[in-house]
Design an enzyme around this catalytic site. Structure first.
Site, PDB file in Angstrom:
ATOM      1  N   LYS A 180       0.837  -1.200   0.000  1.00  0.00           N
ATOM      2  CA  LYS A 180       0.000   0.000   0.000  1.00  0.00           C
ATOM      3  C   LYS A 180       0.878   1.258   0.000  1.00  0.00           C
ATOM      4  CE  LYS A 180      -3.741  -2.525   2.192  1.00  0.00           C
ATOM      5  NZ  LYS A 180      -4.376  -2.955   3.450  1.00  0.00           N
TER       6      LYS A 180
ATOM      7  N   GLN B 232      -4.740  -1.738   9.692  1.00  0.00           N
ATOM      8  CA  GLN B 232      -4.481  -3.050   9.091  1.00  0.00           C
ATOM      9  C   GLN B 232      -4.984  -4.140  10.031  1.00  0.00           C
ATOM     10  OE1 GLN B 232      -3.199  -3.533   5.920  1.00  0.00           O
ATOM     11  NE2 GLN B 232      -3.705  -5.675   6.258  1.00  0.00           N
TER      12      GLN B 232
ATOM     13  N   ASP C 198     -11.332   2.710   4.070  1.00  0.00           N
ATOM     14  CA  ASP C 198     -11.574   1.264   3.993  1.00  0.00           C
ATOM     15  C   ASP C 198     -13.074   0.957   3.987  1.00  0.00           C
ATOM     16  OD1 ASP C 198      -9.542  -0.516   3.606  1.00  0.00           O
ATOM     17  OD2 ASP C 198      -8.908  -0.571   5.705  1.00  0.00           O
TER      18      ASP C 198
END
Ligand code: NAD
Length: 283
Positions: A52, A96, A119
């Site tokens: 990422k 994460q 997200d």
């Protein structure tokens, strides 16, 4: 059989994000910023965060990773998230997953400002998705929808069977398909006789984490197969949840692993962060 090439499409999306970043910089003097919270030493999580970060560099985003030890407290992570919520240089916040067992993941996801929730895991954005309103949509299912768009696959009235019902893959995938007027069935580990369901599907979308879960005899001729699973095979290779070798020739379209949904997930993270940066400029 046509391979849905996520690698190629993600490159195209990245190029478009990159040029939008230049325009945004010129107009506002600001660069989109992504902050990542990475807890512990899980190898897969570290690899994903690394990918990422590299993607952010490629398109010219500002990015920062808050690396925290496995033993970190809930309070310490919450303080970091609050700090990033208040930081005007940050447009997107990504935690994460998975997190260590002492951490209340849902509380953290709810603490992220919905405006920076790139997200799409905050209940506010989940609610907007299920009601068909604009918001942030989880990157993996959003990437699948981009593949459908790119290859002109019409979803209206199609029988879609989603295998796997997690909050990050299966459930948002089902909402997106439903919003696109498909007929949607969600299956999971307690579903009885999975094959009975998949055999009826025009489109099977599987994100489970079980190698070769979807076999040739579970797929009808000319079905479309979206393989979201990522598994490490005993020979070290990355494979999905579909027995690709035996299933591919039966399908009209199929995503490979690697090179299908995986790269799309990263480019959707970039697209969501850019969207957030553009929206915040309007404030
Ligand atoms: P998860 O463990 O949270 O959820 C797995 C889901 O699969 C659950 O709903 C469970 O009920 C179901 N399931 C498990 N075994 C099953 C079985 N035998 N039959 C039917 N259903 C079964 O996992 P997740 O985070 O949703 O990830 C699922 C897979 O997708 C993993 O392989 C993960 O690596 C992959 N993934 C890929 C991407 C990508 O970018 N391609 C992104 C996220 C997750």
């Amino acid at each position: 059989m046509i391979i849905l090439d996520g690698k190629k499409l993600s490159k195209k999306i990245e190029d478009s994000v990159k040029s939008d970043v230049l325009v945004l910089k010129e107009q506002t003097g600001r660069t989109p910023g992504l902050a990542v919270v990475l807890v512990g030493n899980d190898e897969a999580s570290q690899a994903y965060v690394n990918m990422k970060k590299k993607a952010c560099d490629r398109v010219g985003f500002y990015s920062i990773t808050h690396e925290m030890p496995e033993t970190i407290s809930q309070d310490a992570i919450e303080q970091t998230i609050t700090m990033m919520n208040d930081n005007p240089n940050i447009d997107g916040i990504l935690i994460q997953l998975p997190l260590p067992p002492q951490i209340n993941t849902n509380r953290l996801l709810e603490l992220v400002s919905p405006a920076k929730d790139v997200d799409g895991f905050h209940p506010y954005n989940v609610g907007r998705l299920t009601t068909g309103l604009d918001g942030f949509v989880p990157c993996t299912p959003l990437g699948v929808m981009e593949l459908f768009k790119e290859y002109n696959i019409d979803l209206k009235g199609k029988n879609c069977v989603v295998v796997g019902a997690s909050n990050i893959v299966g459930k948002p995938m089902a909402s997106l398909l439903l919003n696109a007027d498909a007929t949607v069935e969600i299956t999971h580990i307690y579903t009885k006789n999975l094959k009975e369901h998949t055999l009826k599907a025009d489109i099977i979308l599987v994100g489970v984490g079980v190698i070769n879960l979807i076999k040739e005899d579970m797929v009808k001729d000319d079905a479309i197969i979206i393989d979201i699973g990522i598994n490490r095979a005993p020979n070290g290779k990355l494979v999905g949840d579909v027995d690709y070798e035996n299933v591919a020739s039966k399908c009209s379209y199929i995503t490979p692993v690697p090179g299908g949904v995986g790269p799309m997930t990263i480019s959707m993270l970039l697209a969501n962060t850019l969207k957030s940066a553009k929206l915040s400029k309007k404030d």
